[in-house]
Scaffold this motif. Structure first.
Motif: not given
Length: 168
Positions: A48-67
């Motif tokens: 359950x996501x609320x205003x003020x929360x964070x969403x974090x992405x962890x990955x190999x920066x040479x392979x992936x990204x986030x848009x």
């Protein structure tokens, strides 16, 4: 300080403390991270996501990204018109508004399931604050406490000055 002022100060500080430590850092995919073959719909449905929360992405920066994209970009795996992009491999994105957020991998990973839709809810009313404080099973307690302490201390000083107590 009068007992009425002391009571108001205590209530004020408790409200600040609940607000400061209730934000959650949702790590996408938990221990699997941001990678192909993970069911991110199932992951998001278990949070359950609320205003003020964070969403974090962890990955190999040479392979992936986030848009961050709109629904069309999400549905079609396109980055055209993206409203944000990240590529550090450890991306912390604040969820500042109650709305739907669409995230995809722009390096082709979207076609392998690397996309997630999260629905962010408004903060609950103060009467439901206790429920909101425990709104996720993957709460990052250390980050919340450290971030909360950094937020609370200046506010404590300000409250002390405002209410005229001499305890700080």
């Amino acid at each position: 300080m009068s007992s009425s002022s002391a009571t108001h100060l205590i209530i004020f500080l408790l409200c600040l403390l609940v607000a400061a430590v209730s934000a959650t850092d949702h790590i996408v995919g938990a221990n699997k991270g941001w990678n192909p073959g993970v069911n991110y719909t199932l992951w998001a449905n278990n949070h359950t996501f609320y205003v003020g929360d964070l969403i974090s992405f962890r990955y190999q920066k040479t392979q992936y990204n986030v848009f961050e994209v709109n629904q069309t970009g999400y549905d079609n795996c396109t980055t055209e018109g993206a409203v944000g992009n990240w590529s550090s491999g450890k991306d912390f994105i604040p969820l500042n508004k109650a709305r739907r957020y669409y995230f995809i991998c722009g390096n082709g990973g979207c076609f392998s399931g690397m996309k997630v839709l999260v629905v962010v809810h408004p903060l609950p009313s103060p009467s439901n604050a206790a429920v909101a404080a425990d709104h996720s099973s993957t709460k990052s307690a250390a980050a919340s406490v450290v971030g909360g302490a950094a937020m609370v201390m200046p506010l404590l000083v300000m409250a002390s000055i405002w209410f005229g107590s001499g305890w700080i």
